[in-house]
Design a protein around this motif. Structure first.
Motif, PDB file in Angstrom:
ATOM      1  N   LEU A 191      35.277   8.467  54.311  1.00 24.16           N
ATOM      2  CA  LEU A 191      34.485   7.802  52.987  1.00 24.16           C
ATOM      3  C   LEU A 191      34.622   9.015  51.672  1.00 24.16           C
ATOM      4  O   LEU A 191      34.527   8.339  51.084  1.00 24.16           O
ATOM      5  CB  LEU A 191      33.351   8.645  53.941  1.00 24.16           C
ATOM      6  N   GLU A 192      35.564   9.686  51.625  1.00 24.49           N
ATOM      7  CA  GLU A 192      35.723  10.936  50.709  1.00 24.49           C
ATOM      8  C   GLU A 192      37.296  10.864  50.335  1.00 24.49           C
ATOM      9  O   GLU A 192      36.902  10.816  48.923  1.00 24.49           O
ATOM     10  CB  GLU A 192      35.501  12.347  50.829  1.00 24.49           C
ATOM     11  N   GLY A 193      37.956  10.055  51.149  1.00 31.67           N
ATOM     12  CA  GLY A 193      39.191   9.535  50.841  1.00 31.67           C
ATOM     13  C   GLY A 193      39.780  10.940  50.187  1.00 31.67           C
ATOM     14  O   GLY A 193      40.447  11.146  49.328  1.00 31.67           O
ATOM     15  N   LEU A 194      39.710  11.630  51.495  1.00 34.33           N
ATOM     16  CA  LEU A 194      40.286  13.110  51.266  1.00 34.33           C
ATOM     17  C   LEU A 194      41.956  12.910  51.787  1.00 34.33           C
ATOM     18  O   LEU A 194      42.328  11.797  52.430  1.00 34.33           O
ATOM     19  CB  LEU A 194      39.709  13.844  52.719  1.00 34.33           C
ATOM     20  N   ASP A 240      42.324   6.072  49.065  1.00 32.54           N
ATOM     21  CA  ASP A 240      41.320   5.226  48.884  1.00 32.54           C
ATOM     22  C   ASP A 240      40.167   5.360  49.723  1.00 32.54           C
ATOM     23  O   ASP A 240      40.242   5.692  50.826  1.00 32.54           O
ATOM     24  CB  ASP A 240      41.782   3.312  48.913  1.00 32.54           C
ATOM     25  N   LYS A 241      39.284   5.413  49.452  1.00 29.27           N
ATOM     26  CA  LYS A 241      37.323   5.440  50.244  1.00 29.27           C
ATOM     27  C   LYS A 241      37.540   4.322  50.859  1.00 29.27           C
ATOM     28  O   LYS A 241      37.214   3.479  50.540  1.00 29.27           O
ATOM     29  CB  LYS A 241      36.530   6.102  49.316  1.00 29.27           C
ATOM     30  N   GLU A 258      29.105   5.088  56.704  1.00 35.58           N
ATOM     31  CA  GLU A 258      28.602   6.049  56.806  1.00 35.58           C
ATOM     32  C   GLU A 258      27.025   6.579  58.295  1.00 35.58           C
ATOM     33  O   GLU A 258      27.010   6.224  58.968  1.00 35.58           O
ATOM     34  CB  GLU A 258      27.350   5.734  55.545  1.00 35.58           C
ATOM     35  N   LYS A 302      36.126  10.326  59.550  1.00 38.42           N
ATOM     36  CA  LYS A 302      35.076   9.609  59.305  1.00 38.42           C
ATOM     37  C   LYS A 302      34.835  10.246  57.582  1.00 38.42           C
ATOM     38  O   LYS A 302      35.168   9.589  56.423  1.00 38.42           O
ATOM     39  CB  LYS A 302      34.015   9.368  59.915  1.00 38.42           C
ATOM     40  N   ARG A 303      35.113  11.840  57.390  1.00 36.02           N
ATOM     41  CA  ARG A 303      34.594  12.035  55.851  1.00 36.02           C
ATOM     42  C   ARG A 303      35.831  11.873  55.702  1.00 36.02           C
ATOM     43  O   ARG A 303      35.653  11.646  54.321  1.00 36.02           O
ATOM     44  CB  ARG A 303      34.411  13.737  56.678  1.00 36.02           C
ATOM     45  N   CYS A 304      37.242  11.828  55.628  1.00 42.32           N
ATOM     46  CA  CYS A 304      38.551  11.988  54.769  1.00 42.32           C
ATOM     47  C   CYS A 304      38.430  10.309  54.341  1.00 42.32           C
ATOM     48  O   CYS A 304      38.200   9.723  53.174  1.00 42.32           O
ATOM     49  CB  CYS A 304      39.242  11.611  55.869  1.00 42.32           C
ATOM     50  N   GLU A 323      33.577   2.682  52.259  1.00 45.05           N
ATOM     51  CA  GLU A 323      32.371   3.707  52.263  1.00 45.05           C
ATOM     52  C   GLU A 323      31.260   2.270  52.901  1.00 45.05           C
ATOM     53  O   GLU A 323      30.804   2.616  53.903  1.00 45.05           O
ATOM     54  CB  GLU A 323      31.267   3.626  50.689  1.00 45.05           C
TER      55      GLU A 323
END
Ligand code: SF4
Lengths: 201, 468
Positions: free
Chosen positions: A171-174, A2-3, A146, A167-169, A5
């Protein structure tokens, strides 16, 4: 995954220090082979008596905290075992963000793998947020990943640090494994070189 | 070349990839797996259609919720949910082709005892397990730490872990220990000094004469509790004792490979002028036999001390101490050695090795436990159990009135039937005294094996030195 944000929600105060993973999810609930459904037993031994009745003065049992999405907690939150059942239970209950002065290392990492944002802030700021959380459902905090900020119900803004990759993972749900799989050739060549250098491994 | 710590050296030797933002992929040499934290990870692999990348480096053993009483090979003798977890591990080990020690195997035991015993853990390796006490393996100069289930899945699929480097902390224990003081007292005293969050963000290297003097078993006890100090891992540089311990183990290298390994292992130490982000020094002679009074491993005092008062603390610790004392049912000012106990548990990955059993048996020899007391020894592995039987230790325990159990985690975390009941006060050689850890409302005092044996005889927290 899950993202995460932004989040605006009710925060619950848990000023206790050293809240450990045995408190977050006692071991009798680890005998599951699933990741879901653990929210019902989050903080089980503090939340319920032996007969399964709610303990009325426990924060998450109070009417204004039933919809809690943010926890503000004392120092060293999540110490103890590596059980990922702890963040699974937190998430399943509906909490997406935990704020403290410090977190135990493994718990901190586990949060990010499950779409939960752990935020570390200095004591004075956590004290302000703890006070804000005490206002219950009259107050809503806002978290912006963000912008890396926490905003109190009064509009006071604190900024926090977070590792750029994590943070990127979030925010983008990676999915970490997918990302690492993209580097498989680097792993292959490392493995070949390492097994030549240390064939006994 | 710039000087390096032992941690730096192992890190550098396992760095498979470094991204621009500093995120690293660390290659994992040994992945240990148990039944509680792995089912969801294997399920994740199946759902994504992935394989275990290096099954030959992956070792599984059920330990956390297996009963420690005879007949446990029969799933009917386990609770249904435990049996499901153990069956899932059986199946996953078979389906994915990883090394496996089932409950029926004499080599089965607590994962952190089985790894070193079988020679899976060797100096300079990276070792992970979905279990925080993976720190134990640091005693070999291996970089070893606990991971969550998502990371277990990541390691299964990629044989790497996404990591940021930790800071370096040196904990030096100088000089000699006094009689009756053990590795357990060292590790608890360090936590008492630095606090349970003191090591957060660090890898600790333990060094100094008192550490060098410890056996491999003692070193494992010290590193085991690095996690209670908040550190990612604990390390001790390998030396002749380490090599001697590893030599001839089933999965240790042999012949020319042994020589090659030895050559590399001998380079594994922190350089003289390496940089430390934090240094803690404790004099060995200042360490006393200790016991915990509260519900955090940092709540530790010499056995000769008194129960503290919340007023002795500051900040958030005042409330925590109040809560602890109430939970533990203790009154400030009571001498610790006046506290009466109900139960004694000797075992766990902290103190379930042969040397621990020897130390306890030494005190118990020819004596009986206090009447009415419940006392239990749970060897860390089937092989420890066998050895203890051969050495006559099992007879000493049994004659003293202890139950002699099969290997497993048992009452360390009470996921199996071995649990405390409400208000029951236990002296335990394990590593966590958290609320409810050994059973709902159970009360735990952490001690060394000798102290546990002494308490079993008197029925109170006892200074082991009075029995020596
Ligand atoms: S003995 Fe206790 S600490 Fe060690 S692995 Fe088992 S449950 Fe964890």
């Amino acid at each position: 995954m899950d993202k995460f944000e932004t989040l605006t929600g009710i925060a619950a105060p848990m000023p206790l220090v050293n809240i450990d993973t045995d408190m977050i999810i006692p071991k009798q609930f680890l005998k599951t082979i699933k990741r879901s459904g653990l929210g019902a037993n989050l903080f089980d031994e503090m939340r319920f008596d032996r007969q399964g009745n709610e303990v009325s003065d426990f924060v998450l049992n109070q009417a204004q905290y039933r919809e809690t999405e943010i926890l503000v907690a004392g120092d060293n939150f999540g110490c103890g075992s590596s059980r990922e059942h702890a963040p699974w239970a937190i998430k399943d209950f509906g909490i997406r963000c935990v704020i403290s002065t410090s977190f135990a290392d493994i718990f901190y990492n586990n949060c990010f793998k499950n779409g939960i944002l752990p935020i570390v802030l200095p004591q004075e700021q956590v004290d302000v947020l703890m006070k804000d959380a005490e206002k219950g459902s009259n107050a809503r905090m806002t978290i912006d990943l963000e912008g890396q900020t926490v905003t109190t119900s009064d509009g006071e803004v604190f900024t926090f640090e977070v590792d750029p990759f994590k943070k990127r993972c979030l925010l983008e749900g990676l999915d970490d494994i997918g990302l690492t799989m993209e580097k498989v050739s680097a792993i292959d060549s490392f493995e070949a070189q390492a097994s030549a250098a240390r064939p006994w491994v | 070349m710039s000087p390096k710590t032992l941690y730096d050296k192992i890190w550098d030797a396992h760095l498979a990839h470094e991204a621009e933002d500093g995120t690293c992929l660390l290659y994992i040499d040994r992945h240990l797996v148990h039944e509680v934290t792995s089912p969801q990870a294997f399920e994740g692999l199946r759902m994504a259609g992935r394989k275990v990348r290096a099954p030959e480096k992956t070792i599984a053993v059920p330990d956390h919720n297996v009963p420690t009483t005879p007949g446990r090979e029969d799933p009917k003798n386990m609770t249904e949910d435990s049996a499901i977890q153990v069956a899932a591990l059986d199946k996953n080990a078979k389906d994915f082709g990883i090394h496996y020690y089932p409950v029926s195997d004499v080599r089965q035991g607590i994962v952190h005892i089985v790894g070193p015993e079988q020679g899976w853990t060797l100096p300079g390796m990276t070792v992970v397990c979905g279990d925080s006490h993976t720190a134990t393996h640091g005693a070999f100069g291996a970089l070893a730490h606990g991971i969550g289930t998502s990371e277990v899945e990541h390691v299964l699929a990629t044989q790497t872990l996404i990591q940021k480097k930790s800071k370096n902390m040196k904990v030096e224990i100088t000089g000699k220990l006094r009689p009756g003081v053990t590795a357990k007292d060292i590790t608890l005293s360090v936590i008492g000094k630095t606090g349970t969050a003191g090591g957060t963000g660090y890898v600790i290297e333990y060094c100094g004469e008192a550490i060098r003097d410890l056996s491999m078993e003692g070193r494992m006890t010290v590193c085991n509790m690095a996690i209670e100090g908040g550190a990612r891992a604990g390390l001790i540089a390998p030396d002749e004792k380490t090599f001697e311990y590893c030599k001839g183990r089933p999965h240790a290298p042999k012949g020319a490979q042994w020589e090659a390994a030895l050559n590399w292992w001998k380079t594994l130490y922190s350089d003289d002028d390496a940089h430390w982000d934090m240094v803690v020094t404790i004099k060995g002679e200042d360490i006393a036999p200790v016991v915990t009074w509260g519900t955090s491993p940092e709540d530790v005092l010499p056995i000769t001390a008194k129960v503290p008062s919340p007023d002795d603390f500051e900040g958030g610790k005042i409330g925590a101490a109040q809560r602890s004392l109430e939970y533990m049912g203790l009154t400030p000012g009571t001498p610790l050695s006046d506290i009466e106990i109900d139960t004694v548990f000797i075992g766990s990955c902290t103190n379930g090795r042969i040397e621990d059993l020897r130390a306890a048996a030494e005190i118990l020899k020819g004596k009986k436990i206090k009447e009415g007391l419940r006392a239990m020894v749970v060897p860390g592995s089937g092989l420890v159990r066998l050895q203890a039987e051969e050495e006559g230790l099992a007879d000493i325990f049994k004659e003293a009135g202890f139950e002699w159990r099969l290997a497993g985690c048992s009452m360390c975390l009470a996921m199996n039937p071995d649990q405390l009941s409400e208000g029951e006060r236990c002296v335990s050689t394990s590593n966590r005294n958290f609320e409810g850890r050994q059973g709902y409302k159970g009360r735990t005092h952490l001690v060394s094996p000798g102290m546990a044996a002494a308490a079993a005889i008197t029925g109170k927290l006892t200074d082991v030195r009075e029995m020596m």
